[in-house]
Design a protein around this motif. Structure first.
Motif, PDB file in Angstrom:
ATOM      1  N   GLN A 107      -8.483   8.848 -11.699  1.00 18.66           N
ATOM      2  CA  GLN A 107      -7.129   8.733 -11.170  1.00 18.66           C
ATOM      3  C   GLN A 107      -6.278   9.900 -11.656  1.00 18.66           C
ATOM      4  O   GLN A 107      -5.494  10.476 -10.895  1.00 18.66           O
ATOM      5  N   SER A 112      -1.237  11.627  -7.889  1.00 14.82           N
ATOM      6  CA  SER A 112      -0.514  10.517  -7.258  1.00 14.82           C
ATOM      7  C   SER A 112      -0.409  10.636  -5.743  1.00 14.82           C
ATOM      8  O   SER A 112      -0.091   9.657  -5.079  1.00 14.82           O
ATOM      9  N   ASP A 113      -0.691  11.800  -5.205  1.00 16.43           N
ATOM     10  CA  ASP A 113      -0.491  12.003  -3.766  1.00 16.43           C
ATOM     11  C   ASP A 113      -1.782  11.759  -2.986  1.00 16.43           C
ATOM     12  O   ASP A 113      -2.250  12.612  -2.234  1.00 16.43           O
ATOM     13  N   THR A 115      -4.402   8.473  -1.036  1.00 14.27           N
ATOM     14  CA  THR A 115      -4.486   7.111  -0.519  1.00 14.27           C
ATOM     15  C   THR A 115      -5.784   6.475  -1.003  1.00 14.27           C
ATOM     16  O   THR A 115      -6.797   7.152  -1.191  1.00 14.27           O
ATOM     17  N   SER A 130      -4.258   2.575  -9.978  1.00 11.88           N
ATOM     18  CA  SER A 130      -3.545   3.178  -8.851  1.00 11.88           C
ATOM     19  C   SER A 130      -2.043   2.967  -8.981  1.00 11.88           C
ATOM     20  O   SER A 130      -1.242   3.852  -8.660  1.00 11.88           O
ATOM     21  N   HIS A 135       0.448   5.723  -6.733  1.00 11.17           N
ATOM     22  CA  HIS A 135       0.128   5.791  -5.301  1.00 11.17           C
ATOM     23  C   HIS A 135      -0.189   4.425  -4.703  1.00 11.17           C
ATOM     24  O   HIS A 135      -0.858   4.327  -3.665  1.00 11.17           O
ATOM     25  N   ARG A 148       0.750   0.553  -0.268  1.00  9.70           N
ATOM     26  CA  ARG A 148       0.036   1.786   0.074  1.00  9.70           C
ATOM     27  C   ARG A 148      -1.459   1.720  -0.240  1.00  9.70           C
ATOM     28  O   ARG A 148      -2.163   2.720  -0.113  1.00  9.70           O
TER      29      ARG A 148
END
Length: 396
Positions: A107, A112-113, A115, A130, A135, A148
């Motif tokens: 991770q 963080s950007d 999916t 996550s 994210h 998300r």
């Protein structure tokens, strides 16, 4: 992280167990909840760690920092024993302090950007890490989901494998087989469809094989048995659940050199940088134990431990089916996934605890797809399993 619970479900269950014992000191509580091993580490493995530990007290045996990627002899052994004939090179293997730690390291690597998709139900660390990385989006309490994160529904109706034709494309797919909590192992054809899906969508599979030694049929023990997987998958593995290393802490991750980011840069190079920055390497004592596990004698010993837990699982499944319950798992994993279609998980959990003094795990601890289910672990001494079964028969 504001929408994240202040405690993990494992911490909460452990706290509840402690409170229950304080409240009912004369009651014999049987814990079949948190998946912590109970069988002693085989002597051949413990002896190897003891020898390594004693060696540190001598000038000849002392060694400080090792390679961040792990002891080279251990990496060679994993490549030869676990991935024999699959063309996994020792240099693709990174030794860690456990699978859960490497989940968070990935991770960190990915940022963080991105999916993310997870099986539903799923091991909570995929979702929780996550959330920490930012994210996951907002938590929708009524649905029990983060906005998300893509939840891939895995139920008895689809043989616990997601409908990929209706699954949206994500950067990362977390996938565990045999699955925790359902105990179901994906078939070769199912994993082939997952690899094909990832290849078509430019996704990376983070494949958790922590329970692979429990597989009893021809289900793949590693994602790398599937052609093309080295171009789309990372595999995270652990010594915890078959060598009794839940407290010792040792695992490994395979990052194939064929796995590339969209710009063509090798993922392994970035992961190596993360490891060298955030980790000083696994304990050399633990690694000595890992190496002993992979010797012919050690492998035979840990296989015996795995068989012990599988026998426990078979006893549990047989008992629960005998009283008319719908049970999944227990064949390729140490977990029985029990369905109570007209009930809520926490209500069933509480009834079992109050009436039988057996601690389980409510299915919703693994996501909204766990509603109506209870996970029961076979990690216990045989006498505890037999006593729990007697209590289940009196309740159901």
């Amino acid at each position: 992280m504001a929408s994240m619970e202040s405690e993990s479900w494992t911490t909460y269950i452990s706290m509840l167990q402690s409170l229950y014992r304080d409240k009912y000191p004369d009651v014999k509580l049987i814990s079949l909840g948190v998946g912590d091993t109970t069988h002693p580490i085989p002597e051949i493995i413990a002896s190897a760690m003891a020898k390594k530990c004693f060696g540190l007290s001598t000038a000849a045996g002392y060694k400080g920092y090792g390679e961040e990627q792990g002891d080279r002899e251990l990496r060679y052994a994993i490549a030869e024993v676990v991935y024999k004939d699959l063309e996994i090179d020792y240099s693709d293997i990174f030794i860690s302090d456990g699978a859960q730690c490497d989940i968070s390291r990935f991770q960190l690597l990915l940022g963080s950007d991105i999916t993310v998709a997870v099986q539903d139900p799923t091991f909570p660390a995929y979702v929780d890490s996550s959330v920490i990385m930012g994210h996951a989006g907002e938590f929708k309490r009524e649905a029990g989901k983060y906005g998300r994160i893509t939840y891939m529904k895995c139920t008895p109706d689809n043989n616990f494998f997601p409908d990929l034709s209706s699954t949206q494309r994500t950067d990362i797919i977390f996938f565990c087989s045999p699955n925790n909590p359902t105990g179901v192992a994906a078939s070769r054809n199912q994993l082939k469809s997952l690899v094909d899906f990832a290849r078509a969508n430019g996704s990376i599979i983070i494949y958790d094989s922590a329970y692979s030694m429990y597989i009893s049929d021809d289900s793949p023990r590693t994602i790398f048995e599937i052609p093309g997987a080295k171009e789309v998958a990372i595999e995270i593995a652990s010594f915890s659940k078959y060598a009794g290393f839940t407290g010792v802490r040792l695992g490994w991750t395979v990052v194939p050199k064929d796995l590339l980011f969209a710009n063509g840069f090798p993922v392994i190079e970035d992961f190596n940088r993360v490891i060298c920055t955030c980790f000083n390497g696994a304990s050399n004592i633990a690694q000595a134990g890992g190496l002993a596990c992979l010797s012919p004698e050690g492998y035979k010993a840990v296989s015996g431990v795995v068989n012990y837990y599988k026998e426990n699982a078979a006893i549990l499944v047989d008992t629960l089916q005998t009283v008319g319950l719908e049970v999944y798992g227990g064949k390729n994993s140490p977990y029985a996934w029990v369905h109570f279609p007209k009930s809520r998980s926490w209500e069933v959990f509480k009834e079992i605890l109050d009436k039988t003094h057996v601690l389980t795990i409510p299915g919703t601890g693994f996501g909204p797809g766990g509603e109506g289910f209870i996970r029961i672990s076979s990690f216990a001494h045989r006498e505890s399993i037999l006593e729990a079964c007697r209590r289940f028969k009196s309740l159901f």
